[in-house]
Write an enzyme that holds these catalytic residues in place. Structure first.
Site, PDB file in Angstrom:
ATOM      1  N   HIS A 168      10.801  40.937 -15.122  1.00 58.53           N
ATOM      2  CA  HIS A 168      10.574  42.280 -15.676  1.00 58.53           C
ATOM      3  C   HIS A 168       9.148  42.788 -15.427  1.00 58.53           C
ATOM      4  CE1 HIS A 168      14.237  41.725 -18.082  1.00 58.53           C
ATOM      5  NE2 HIS A 168      13.750  40.590 -18.537  1.00 58.53           N
TER       6      HIS A 168
HETATM    7  C1  BDR Z   1      10.582  42.496 -21.870  1.00 55.81           C
HETATM    8  O1  BDR Z   1      10.649  41.755 -23.076  1.00 55.81           O
HETATM    9  C2  BDR Z   1      10.001  40.520 -22.925  1.00 55.81           C
HETATM   10  O2  BDR Z   1      10.854  39.510 -23.328  1.00 55.81           O
HETATM   11  C3  BDR Z   1       9.583  40.401 -21.476  1.00 55.81           C
HETATM   12  O3  BDR Z   1       8.300  39.792 -21.373  1.00 55.81           O
HETATM   13  C4  BDR Z   1       9.540  41.834 -20.997  1.00 55.81           C
HETATM   14  O4  BDR Z   1       8.293  42.441 -21.219  1.00 55.81           O
HETATM   15  C5  BDR Z   1      11.974  42.576 -21.257  1.00 55.81           C
HETATM   16  O5  BDR Z   1      12.859  43.189 -22.140  1.00 55.81           O
END
Ligand code: BDR
Ligand code: CA
Length: 314
Positions: free
Chosen positions: A241
């Site tokens: 992500h």
């Molecule tokens: C986001 O939430 C966190 O778990 C990850 O680091 C990312 O920023 C994804 O939904």
């Protein structure tokens, strides 16, 4: 000239990779890292940020601790995804570099006031509490921000922490609303794009084959992180992500999206934290964000692997 940025983060394995990519890239000047509570509590996110800087051989980077809880709600964390420490997977030593003195929010405010207006980009990759707190406390800095490039939200992919909401926005929707209504140019990396950059076995092998401590640590992080998404979505590997944010700063042409209106749901119990994205432009609400929807995943991994390979070599 390198783009000056502040990374606001809650590491997190994918946050760690986003930070490493920034530190490996001459196109980026990292002014500092501000930690926020999110994936795990603040005591761990600020520590993890320092672990990552030391892994990159950059103990000179200033890491500030920020807000411990969302603006109006109790903290929700995500140990079920990231493990107990937030950075489960590799075996990394505790940091020896100290935490920078002062509060992360003050660092954000002071940096934006000190640097010429329009020269600092904010890169939030966790809940938006620190950023919104800075805007509430010092409204004069809002017009000084060059741009915000953030990871958060979802439209076609809907939610990952609830059926309707993505984690970063869900944790602090009131903060997200402040950021999305700030009038600052926004580029948003929602799950729609981040679920397209999956660490397949071949891509994980390529990290490990770098043969460096960074390559091995990133491979171990994504090994750990992938188990959750594989089980949940049946996908080929961990979605990276947060590195979408730093990759966009370096190679924006890898990504495509639409400049549209995005509003944050803060009221409904059922859909709290939803990013209501007018992808089809069915309202006359003014566009406030470039909402990214697609990415050249092979190009993304080629960039990431090449850059990670630059870290930790003599
Ligand atoms: C986001 O939430 C966190 O778990 C990850 O680091 C990312 O920023 C994804 O939904
Ligand atoms: Ca994150």
């Amino acid at each position: 000239m390198a783009r000056k940025i502040i990374i606001d983060t809650d590491p997190g394995q994918d946050d760690a990779v986003a930070i490493l990519l920034a530190l490996a890239s001459p196109e980026i000047e990292l002014l500092g890292i501000t930690a926020v509570a999110g994936n795990v509590p603040l005591s761990l996110t600020q520590k993890n940020a320092r672990i990552v800087c030391e892994l990159a051989g950059r103990p000179d980077i200033r890491v500030f601790a920020g807000c411990e809880a969302p603006l109006k709600r109790p903290l929700v964390t995500a140990e079920h995804v990231h493990g107990k420490t937030g950075l489960d997977g590799p075996n990394l030593p505790d940091p020896t570099m100290p935490l920078a003195e002062g509060h992360a929010v003050d660092f954000i405010i002071e940096t934006l006031r000190e640097k010429p207006a329009g020269t600092v980009t904010l890169c939030p990759i966790g809940p938006l509490t620190n950023i919104a707190t800075a805007f509430l406390r010092a409204p004069d800095i809002v017009e000084r921000v060059q741009e915000i490039v953030l990871m958060g939200g979802a439209y076609f992919e809907v939610g990952n922490i609830t059926p309707a909401a993505e984690f970063n926005i869900y944790v602090d929707p009131e903060a997200a609303e402040i950021v999305f209504r700030s009038g600052i140019p926004l580029t948003v990396m929602p799950l729609d794009v981040t679920h397209k950059v999956l660490v397949t076995k071949a891509r994980n092998d390529a990290f490990r084959a770098l043969g460096t401590p960074v390559g091995r640590a990133v491979a171990a992080m994504t090994d750990f992180f992938e188990r959750f998404d594989k089980e949940k979505y049946g996908s080929d590997g961990a979605p990276l992500h947060d590195p979408c944010v730093t990759a966009w700063l370096i190679r924006p042409e890898l990504f495509s999206g639409r400049h549209i209106n995005v509003e944050i749901e803060t009221v409904s119990d059922l859909t709290r934290g939803m990013t209501v994205a007018d992808w089809w432009r069915v309202t006359d609400r003014a566009p406030n964000a470039t909402f990214i929807g697609d990415v050249d995943a092979d190009g993304f991994f080629a960039l990431l692997t090449e850059r990670l390979g630059r870290l930790g070599r003599a």
